[in-house]
Write a protein that holds these residues in place. Structure first.
Motif, PDB file in Angstrom:
ATOM      1  N   GLN A 193       0.830  -1.206   0.000  1.00  0.00           N
ATOM      2  CA  GLN A 193       0.000   0.000   0.000  1.00  0.00           C
ATOM      3  C   GLN A 193       0.865   1.257   0.000  1.00  0.00           C
ATOM      4  O   GLN A 193       0.544   2.246  -0.671  1.00  0.00           O
ATOM      5  N   ILE A 232       3.952   5.638  -5.847  1.00  0.00           N
ATOM      6  CA  ILE A 232       3.755   5.709  -7.295  1.00  0.00           C
ATOM      7  C   ILE A 232       2.695   6.747  -7.638  1.00  0.00           C
ATOM      8  O   ILE A 232       2.830   7.507  -8.610  1.00  0.00           O
ATOM      9  N   GLU A 233       1.647   6.817  -6.839  1.00  0.00           N
ATOM     10  CA  GLU A 233       0.545   7.732  -7.116  1.00  0.00           C
ATOM     11  C   GLU A 233       0.794   9.135  -6.581  1.00  0.00           C
ATOM     12  O   GLU A 233      -0.023  10.031  -6.812  1.00  0.00           O
ATOM     13  N   ARG A 264       0.885  10.084  -3.372  1.00  0.00           N
ATOM     14  CA  ARG A 264       0.201  10.374  -2.097  1.00  0.00           C
ATOM     15  C   ARG A 264       1.234  10.193  -0.978  1.00  0.00           C
ATOM     16  O   ARG A 264       1.282   9.165  -0.315  1.00  0.00           O
ATOM     17  N   THR A 275       2.418   1.727  -3.437  1.00  0.00           N
ATOM     18  CA  THR A 275       1.381   2.244  -4.339  1.00  0.00           C
ATOM     19  C   THR A 275       1.179   3.735  -4.121  1.00  0.00           C
ATOM     20  O   THR A 275       1.018   4.510  -5.079  1.00  0.00           O
ATOM     21  N   GLY A 276       1.219   4.158  -2.854  1.00  0.00           N
ATOM     22  CA  GLY A 276       1.098   5.583  -2.553  1.00  0.00           C
ATOM     23  C   GLY A 276       2.251   6.393  -3.123  1.00  0.00           C
ATOM     24  O   GLY A 276       2.059   7.520  -3.598  1.00  0.00           O
TER      25      GLY A 276
END
Length: 430
Positions: free
Chosen positions: A90, A96-97, A99, A93-94
């Protein structure tokens, strides 16, 4: 499959024992006065088998009860590792995005239970850097080094990259030089160290590692060549020295022969000579270089050079034009030299010819200056206007180019050489 085979074996053994018991059942007598027990042999064997099974099950139950805490601990550890892995995914993923705050929080969750704490801490450090928190960035990097010290090189390289990202090149240099002592041939380290030296303008240090970079093929040959040109140019002209250092660290004689033949480095040294008022030596070096090999940049520089005797330069350019009569660089150089000689009419005629071939930058203003020197202010004003219009059209058509200062060479970036101060006449070595 194993259970089926076991059942078949037990069945076959049971049938065999039953057949044996029918033919010769046999008896077993257990005697202890005043008691006597008689039973078939098969029944005794069955009782012993059942007793063995009961004893085995009892001992296995006791062993499982004793091992229960350890098994429960392993189960809990596996559950924690799964939770840490999920949190890591998670967090990545944050990242990469983009966030950053959520990524930092998720990466630090259950990090103590992860098999890969290095990934968690490095990701959290990057997220903190993106949020502008250098304190948390450094803290996470320290925790990564504490959790997995065997990966010191990877962590310190990441630390140096983060320092560069934040513009902290001095700190990056300290980290990289400390690691270079233990890993002198590490390619990513040398590549990053070369970038840091160049950003700091430490050309002596960059010169020291360039041979190793070339030998280990850390960079492509073109990249190494560009960095060598920039390094030698800066060292020759003392552009990267502090103000309190009066002497340049190198002279022309100390250069390798291959670098002396490089037009970019030669241009940098010529500019340095002109700035030092040694235009006569500059002209001699340029003329000898052009006699060996024609180079458009050196011709352009030669046309901007004012040695003690301009006529010699004019004669040399005319000699070169015999094999290149329509060469725009030579024509522009000749126009400039005639203007320095104050033969403005001849200069204007050459300027008109170079404009017919395609005016170069500065030709309008230089030609306007020649007309102004002849007293024709109106024509000079019109030429100034035409020059401004040409520059505006050029800017509108191509936009504002983004130059990479990292590889900008001296002969491409320096402004036009200013005329040297008048000196006493000196004979030009021919």
């Amino acid at each position: 499959m194993k259970l089926v085979i076991l059942c078949l074996v037990v069945l076959i053994a049971s049938v065999g024992l039953g057949l044996l018991a029918i033919e010769d059942p046999g008896y077993v007598v257990l005697f202890r006065e005043p008691y006597e027990i008689r039973m078939p042999l098969l029944m005794l064997m069955l009782m012993l088998f059942l007793a063995f099974i009961v004893l085995y099950l009892a001992l296995n139950l006791i062993a499982n009860i004793i091992r229960a805490p350890k098994k429960l601990g392993k189960i809990k550890m596996q559950m924690d590792e799964d939770a840490a892995h999920k949190a890591c995914m998670q967090g990545l993923t944050g990242l990469i995005e983009g966030r950053w705050d959520q990524a930092e929080t998720r990466l630090l969750k259950k990090v103590e239970n992860s098999r890969m704490p290095l990934i968690h801490y490095l990701g959290a450090a990057y997220a903190a850097l993106q949020q502008g928190s250098l304190r948390r960035r450094n803290m996470y990097l320290d925790q990564a080094l504490q959790s997995q010290p065997e990966h010191r090189l990877s962590i310190q390289l990441t630390r140096a990259r983060f320092h560069c990202h934040a513009g902290e090149y001095v700190e990056a240099r300290q980290v990289l030089e400390a690691q270079k002592m233990q890993n002198p041939r590490n390619k990513p380290l040398l590549r990053l160290l070369a970038h840091v030296y160049q950003a700091l303008g430490d050309w002596q240090a960059l010169k020291g590692i360039l041979p190793t970079i070339r030998k280990l093929k850390v960079l492509s040959p073109d990249e190494v060549e560009k960095r060598e040109q920039l390094t030698w140019s800066r060292l020759l002209t003392a552009d990267g020295l502090d103000d309190d250092v009066p002497e340049i660290p190198l002279d022309w004689k100390s250069l390798p022969a291959r670098q002396k033949r490089n037009p970019a480095i030669l241009s940098a040294w010529i500019r340095h000579l002109v700035q030092q008022g040694e235009s006569k030596d500059a002209e001699t070096m340029l003329r000898r270089a052009l006699n060996k090999k024609y180079d458009a940049n050196l011709v352009n520089l030669y046309g901007q050079l004012q040695s003690p005797f301009i006529p010699y330069q004019i004669e040399f350019v005319q000699k070169l034009m015999k094999t290149r009569p329509e060469n725009p660089e030579l024509i522009l150089a000749l126009a400039r030299l005639y203007r320095y000689e104050e033969d403005f009419k001849t200069s204007v005629s050459w300027y008109e010819k170079v404009m017919a071939l395609g005016a170069s930058d500065g030709a309008f203003s230089e030609m306007a200056d020649a007309y102004e020197q002849m007293g024709d202010s109106e024509t000079a004003l019109n030429l100034y206007k035409e020059g401004l219009a040409a520059l505006e059209n050029q800017s509108a058509s191509i936009g504002k180019p983004a130059l990479d200062s990292e590889f900008l060479l001296a002969h491409d970036s320096d402004s036009e050489i200013q005329p040297a101060q008048e000196t006493e006449p000196m004979p030009v070595v021919r």
